[in-house]
Design an enzyme around this catalytic site. Structure first.
Site, PDB file in Angstrom:
ATOM      1  N   GLU A 130       7.270   8.944   6.977  1.00  0.00           N
ATOM      2  CA  GLU A 130       7.626   9.473   5.661  1.00  0.00           C
ATOM      3  C   GLU A 130       7.377  10.981   5.611  1.00  0.00           C
ATOM      4  O   GLU A 130       6.239  11.427   5.823  1.00  0.00           O
ATOM      5  CB  GLU A 130       6.794   8.793   4.574  1.00  0.00           C
ATOM      6  CG  GLU A 130       7.080   9.319   3.172  1.00  0.00           C
ATOM      7  CD  GLU A 130       6.171   8.696   2.121  1.00  0.00           C
ATOM      8  OE1 GLU A 130       6.608   8.597   0.965  1.00  0.00           O
ATOM      9  OE2 GLU A 130       5.024   8.314   2.454  1.00  0.00           O
TER      10      GLU A 130
ATOM     11  N   GLU B 276       4.903   3.504  -6.463  1.00  0.00           N
ATOM     12  CA  GLU B 276       3.798   4.355  -6.029  1.00  0.00           C
ATOM     13  C   GLU B 276       3.704   5.550  -6.974  1.00  0.00           C
ATOM     14  O   GLU B 276       4.121   6.667  -6.647  1.00  0.00           O
ATOM     15  CB  GLU B 276       3.979   4.817  -4.581  1.00  0.00           C
ATOM     16  CG  GLU B 276       2.699   5.444  -4.022  1.00  0.00           C
ATOM     17  CD  GLU B 276       2.897   6.097  -2.666  1.00  0.00           C
ATOM     18  OE1 GLU B 276       2.039   5.900  -1.783  1.00  0.00           O
ATOM     19  OE2 GLU B 276       3.902   6.807  -2.476  1.00  0.00           O
TER      20      GLU B 276
END
Length: 251
Positions: free
Chosen positions: A138, A235
């Site tokens: 990521e 998130e």
């Protein structure tokens, strides 16, 4: 669409991860079947098993690896990386039956460091491969010297690897901060996406907060829905008092 709350960021007024797990089970506004977690290592495996056995069993979708930047200041050999990070991460993944692991690496000083980290990523993906675990990379907008700060580079890493369990974590917050132009970016990444997380930019709060940069109604319905059927990670930062009724729109 299916959603899983990230118990490391949500319900931040509840101090313990285990208490957040119980809170999710007991919520009435939205029935979650799954969760994800950045730092399950704050609780022992045995304690997690006890909490799960005494409450509704939620499916664990994703955990982060132990962040390499917390373990060492030097780029380790793969054997050292395995001892510092991978063995314990695998223990938790197996105990919690997790099938996705975000490989959290470290900051770099130059391009040579970046390539060394990428080589570790490739070896880590092969390490998890026999266990049928997807490894995710990521780009992070919040660490200025992180080895990966571009989704274009992330695509090159995954495509060049030819390792079928290495994928990209698509996070709407980081994608907006690093690149913008979400429609074109998402469409070009479709073959490489292994997991999706959402939160609003710039405050990393509820995705549906209209005082933000991203139209997540468009992001979810028009960009993701045509190709992505797996769980979407929530998130973002919020308290236990926040409502999740907005998720019903996408169920």
């Amino acid at each position: 669409m299916r959603f899983c709350p990230n118990i490391s960021t949500l319900f931040n007024d509840i101090p313990k991860l285990t208490e957040r797990y119980i809170h999710i089970v007991q919520r009435k506004d939205y029935r979650f079947d799954a969760i994800e977690c950045q730092n399950p290592y704050d609780v022992s495996v045995n304690n997690w098993k006890e909490i799960i056995s005494n409450n509704k069993s939620l499916k664990w979708i994703l955990i982060n690896s132990l962040p390499l930047y917390d373990q060492t200041n030097m780029i380790p050999s793969f054997n050292d990386y395995q001892q510092l990070v991978l063995n314990r991460t695998l223990d938790y993944a197996k105990a919690l039956n997790v099938k996705k692991v975000h490989l959290v690496m470290m900051d770099i000083k130059n391009d040579s460091d970046r390539q060394k980290i990428i080589d570790l990523v490739y070896q880590a993906a092969r390490f998890f491969q026999p266990h049928h675990i997807i490894c995710l990379i990521e780009p992070l907008s919040t660490r200025l010297n992180y080895y990966l700060r571009s989704y274009s580079i992330a695509m090159d890493i995954v495509q060049s690897s030819k390792i079928d369990n290495l994928k990209i974590m698509l996070d709407s917050f980081h994608l907006q901060r690093l690149h913008g132009n979400l429609t074109e970016r998402v469409e070009e990444m479709i073959p490489f996406i292994g997991h999706v997380q959402i939160s609003q930019t710039p405050k990393r709060d509820c995705p549906m907060n209209e005082d933000g940069e991203v139209n997540h109604r468009y992001f979810l319905s028009k960009l993701l829905a045509p190709f992505y059927q797996d769980f979407i990670g929530l998130e973002y930062n919020d308290s236990s008092k926040a409502s999740f009724e907005w998720l019903n729109e996408f169920s």
